[in-house]
Design a protein around this motif. Structure first.
Motif, PDB file in Angstrom:
ATOM      1  N   TYR A 180       1.021  -1.161   0.299  1.00 56.76           N
ATOM      2  CA  TYR A 180       0.225   0.255  -0.082  1.00 56.76           C
ATOM      3  C   TYR A 180       1.153   1.800  -0.005  1.00 56.76           C
ATOM      4  CZ  TYR A 180      -3.974  -3.205   1.523  1.00 56.76           C
ATOM      5  OH  TYR A 180      -5.351  -3.847   1.456  1.00 56.76           O
TER       6      TYR A 180
ATOM      7  N   LEU B  35       4.186   0.833   2.294  1.00 59.01           N
ATOM      8  CA  LEU B  35       4.343   0.075   3.511  1.00 59.01           C
ATOM      9  C   LEU B  35       4.200  -1.565   2.631  1.00 59.01           C
ATOM     10  CD1 LEU B  35       1.810   0.635   6.455  1.00 59.01           C
ATOM     11  CD2 LEU B  35       1.630  -1.226   4.775  1.00 59.01           C
TER      12      LEU B  35
ATOM     13  N   GLY C 101      -1.107  -7.855   8.408  1.00 56.41           N
ATOM     14  CA  GLY C 101      -1.608  -8.191   6.571  1.00 56.41           C
ATOM     15  C   GLY C 101      -3.004  -9.141   6.731  1.00 56.41           C
ATOM     16  N   LYS C 102      -3.600  -9.968   7.646  1.00 56.31           N
ATOM     17  CA  LYS C 102      -4.627 -10.847   8.029  1.00 56.31           C
ATOM     18  C   LYS C 102      -5.816 -10.622   7.081  1.00 56.31           C
ATOM     19  CE  LYS C 102      -4.944 -10.541  12.481  1.00 56.31           C
ATOM     20  NZ  LYS C 102      -3.989  -9.158  13.407  1.00 56.31           N
TER      21      LYS C 102
HETATM   22  N1  LIG Z   1      -6.123   0.508   2.350  1.00 57.99           N
HETATM   23  C1  LIG Z   1      -5.015   0.631   2.691  1.00 57.99           C
HETATM   24  N2  LIG Z   1      -4.479   1.711   2.504  1.00 57.99           N
HETATM   25  C2  LIG Z   1      -3.207   1.787   3.487  1.00 57.99           C
HETATM   26  N3  LIG Z   1      -2.692   0.758   4.131  1.00 57.99           N
HETATM   27  C3  LIG Z   1      -3.236  -0.259   4.551  1.00 57.99           C
HETATM   28  C4  LIG Z   1      -4.902  -0.045   4.080  1.00 57.99           C
HETATM   29  N4  LIG Z   1      -5.491  -1.635   4.227  1.00 57.99           N
HETATM   30  C5  LIG Z   1      -4.180  -1.733   5.314  1.00 57.99           C
HETATM   31  N5  LIG Z   1      -2.814  -1.258   5.382  1.00 57.99           N
HETATM   32  C6  LIG Z   1      -1.746  -1.384   5.622  1.00 57.99           C
HETATM   33  O1  LIG Z   1      -1.792  -2.755   5.548  1.00 57.99           O
HETATM   34  C7  LIG Z   1      -1.730  -2.919   6.936  1.00 57.99           C
HETATM   35  C8  LIG Z   1      -1.879  -4.774   7.045  1.00 57.99           C
HETATM   36  O2  LIG Z   1      -3.424  -4.158   7.572  1.00 57.99           O
HETATM   37  P1  LIG Z   1      -3.971  -5.188   8.104  1.00 57.99           P
HETATM   38  O3  LIG Z   1      -4.034  -6.165   6.475  1.00 57.99           O
HETATM   39  O4  LIG Z   1      -5.702  -4.513   7.686  1.00 57.99           O
HETATM   40  O5  LIG Z   1      -3.616  -5.928   9.341  1.00 57.99           O
HETATM   41  P2  LIG Z   1      -4.330  -6.925  10.402  1.00 57.99           P
HETATM   42  O6  LIG Z   1      -6.082  -7.523   9.323  1.00 57.99           O
HETATM   43  O7  LIG Z   1      -3.263  -7.823  10.644  1.00 57.99           O
HETATM   44  O8  LIG Z   1      -4.830  -6.225  11.348  1.00 57.99           O
HETATM   45  C9  LIG Z   1      -1.599  -2.220   8.263  1.00 57.99           C
HETATM   46  O9  LIG Z   1      -0.102  -1.985   8.041  1.00 57.99           O
HETATM   47  C10 LIG Z   1      -2.446  -1.247   7.352  1.00 57.99           C
HETATM   48  O10 LIG Z   1      -2.158  -0.193   7.756  1.00 57.99           O
END
Ligand SMILES: Nc1ncnc2c1ncn2[C@@H]1O[C@H](COP(=O)(O)OP(=O)(O)O)[C@@H](O)[C@H]1O
Ligand SMILES: [Mg+2]
Lengths: 255, 264
Positions: free
Chosen positions: B17, B24, B49-50
């Motif tokens: 992202y 990131l 990333g779950k």
């Molecule tokens: N739409 C998005 N835009 C930017 N960063 C994102 C987005 N979705 C998730 N992230 C980032 O990607 C990483 C993984 O997110 P996520 O899969 O939601 O984690 P989890 O579900 O394990 O808590 C996190 O650091 C989150 O901030």
């Protein structure tokens, strides 16, 4: 619960009306004023009788209401369609929104000369004028509502493989409905004001506005006052109907 | 019936992202295979990333490196064969319960009669008979989440993806819904991928537990749970697995503080 509370009339609301009528009657009978300027109340009631019986008060009233509802239906439906378009299409919004924002700054009555030139001073002009009054609040609120559809619910639609038309009908429209109804409600109020305004400035044909002007021209204040009371009563009723429809359609928020 | 459909696979998937212009890495070279009919749990600190894994399997996010496959075919968008239940119920507030479930069938091949009975069956499956006409705001959190589960299942997908669906519930409701999920899985043999932050939930329900670590999101370990079902929450072997998982998690950066705390 709210529905029953609304259905019951709170009689305290009538206090100012009674006080006003009493004061009117007192002034009228005191002999301090000309009864042509402050006509006695029984005269007004009698006038209501003769107007209804002879001079087709009901015809004037019906003409105004039909005019109001025609213009309202035209303007509000264009407002909803345009609002959805501007709300959903960034391109349409980029192209049209700036012009609209200038357009809406033009006071409604400033349109009258132009409308009269284009559509004459007959029925068409009046309906166009009323439609213009209904269009603006409906469009603004529909744009707002359509944009407010939550991205999370739109994602649910994507997950369920909704096509564009299904997205529109099953997600954007219901999500926008509270805003759309707010706009339509405002439009209904604005339309009624515009109806009387149109009759006032484009005086051909029957209507309550025409009745009021006639009263003034013939120095019959009774007729003018009667017209004013009718305008208020109709506006009040339209408002009530709009609110009831709103509550019914948005039952899911409170049921 | 032997489950033949419903396998999922990720091959060397990297998902980036961009946050305020800087990249990131949400998933870093993740490979993972889910068997047809398997119950897989994913645990890990928040931000590892779950949810991203579930969104990629659901087909909500097509931009990534590597391959994401459903029964061997690349996933290019959402499919009614893959249901997803979000962390929040995401019900349509303007529709009563039964029509929220029905809304999932708009593009199904069932006729009107079959749709009605599918909706009825799935409302019964999650134990919400009597609430068909209730609006979402009239439901408790647990009930709303059950509607969401019914909506996820009503198309009888090969795969059900669950993103911390019980996270916000009180312990009693959660235990109850865990049993319901297990019952549904035993009955339907749908492939299930459950993201959870509750290690007890993971070992109680899953065939395998994937442990992830954050920054960048990676799979740290995959722990099989071979105990027969129905499982006893107090079972010795289950508790040993739980302790092992907690130790593994504690080794990930996010849980270092927790490990110290536990040692103290
Ligand atoms: N739409 C998005 N835009 C930017 N960063 C994102 C987005 N979705 C998730 N992230 C980032 O990607 C990483 C993984 O997110 P996520 O899969 O939601 O984690 P989890 O579900 O394990 O808590 C996190 O650091 C989150 O901030
Ligand atoms: Mg998440």
């Amino acid at each position: 619960m709210t529905a029953t509370r609304q259905r019951r009339l709170d009689w305290r609301g009538l206090v100012p009306v009674v006080v006003l009528l009493a004061a009117w009657e007192a002034i009228s009978r005191s002999g301090l004023t000309d009864t042509r300027i402050v006509p006695p109340l029984e005269g007004l009631v009698g006038l209501l009788g003769t107007e209804v019986a002879e001079k087709s008060l009901l015809g004037n009233l019906a003409a105004s209401i039909v005019r109001d509802l025609s213009g309202f239906a035209l303007g509000a439906s264009l407002g909803v369609v345009g609002g959805i378009l501007l709300g959903l299409s960034p391109l349409a919004s980029a192209l049209l929104r700036p012009s609209f924002d200038v357009f809406r700054q033009i006071a409604l009555f400033a349109w009258i000369p132009l409308i009269a030139m284009w559509f004459g001073i007959g029925e068409a002009s009046k309906i166009v004028f009323v439609a213009l009054a209904a269009f603006t609040p409906t469009l603004i609120n529909t744009v707002e509502g359509t944009r407010s559809a939550s991205a999370t619910l739109v994602e649910v639609g994507a997950l369920l493989r909704y096509r564009r038309s299904q997205m529109l009908l099953a997600i954007y429209l219901p999500a926008a409905l509270p805003s759309i109804l707010t706009g339509v409600h405002l439009a209904l109020i604005q339309s009624w004001l515009a109806t009387i305004g149109a009759e006032y400035f484009m005086t051909a044909g029957p209507g309550i506005g025409t009745l009021i002007i006639e009263g003034r021209d013939r120095f019959q204040m009774g007729q003018t006052v009667l017209g004013m009371i009718l305008i208020g009563a109709v506006g009040f009723l339209l408002n009530r109907i709009a609110r009831a429809a709103e509550n019914r359609l948005l039952r899911w928020r409170t049921a | 019936m032997v489950a033949t459909a419903g396998s999922l696979e990720m091959r060397s998937v990297t998902k980036r992202y961009s946050v305020d212009g800087s990249p990131l890495v949400a998933l870093d070279d993740v490979s993972l295979a889910v068997e047809p009919g398997e119950f897989l749990a994913i645990v890990g600190a928040s931000g590892c990333g779950k949810s991203t894994i579930l969104r990629l399997f659901a087909g909500l996010d097509a931009k990534h490196d590597g391959a994401v496959l459903h029964d061997g075919a690349p996933i290019v968008g959402p499919s009614l064969q893959r249901g997803l239940v979000f962390q929040e119920p995401r019900l349509f507030p303007w529709l009563p319960v039964e029509r929220n479930v029905l809304a999932a069938l708009r593009n199904s091949h069932l006729d009107a009669h079959a749709r009605r009975s599918a909706v009825r069956d799935h409302i019964a499956l999650v134990g919400l008979q009597g609430f068909e006409r209730a609006y979402p705001h009239q439901l408790s959190g647990g009930m709303a989440q059950r509607v969401a589960i019914a909506r996820g299942l009503v198309n009888r997908p090969d795969v059900l993806l669950l993103d911390e669906p019980l996270g916000a519930l009180d312990a009693l409701t959660r235990a109850h819904l865990q049993d319901e999920l297990q019952r549904i899985w035993v009955r339907e043999r749908t492939t299930m991928v459950l993201v959870t932050h509750d290690v007890d939930e993971a070992v109680y329900l899953a065939d395998r537990v994937v442990v992830m670590s954050p920054r960048p999101g990676r799979i740290r370990d995959i722990v099989p749970v071979t105990l027969p079902r129905p499982r006893d929450r107090g079972d010795e072997a289950l508790l040993r697995l739980r302790a092992h998982l907690l130790r593994t998690l504690a080794g990930t950066p996010q849980h270092a503080g927790l490990a110290l705390h536990r040692a103290a």
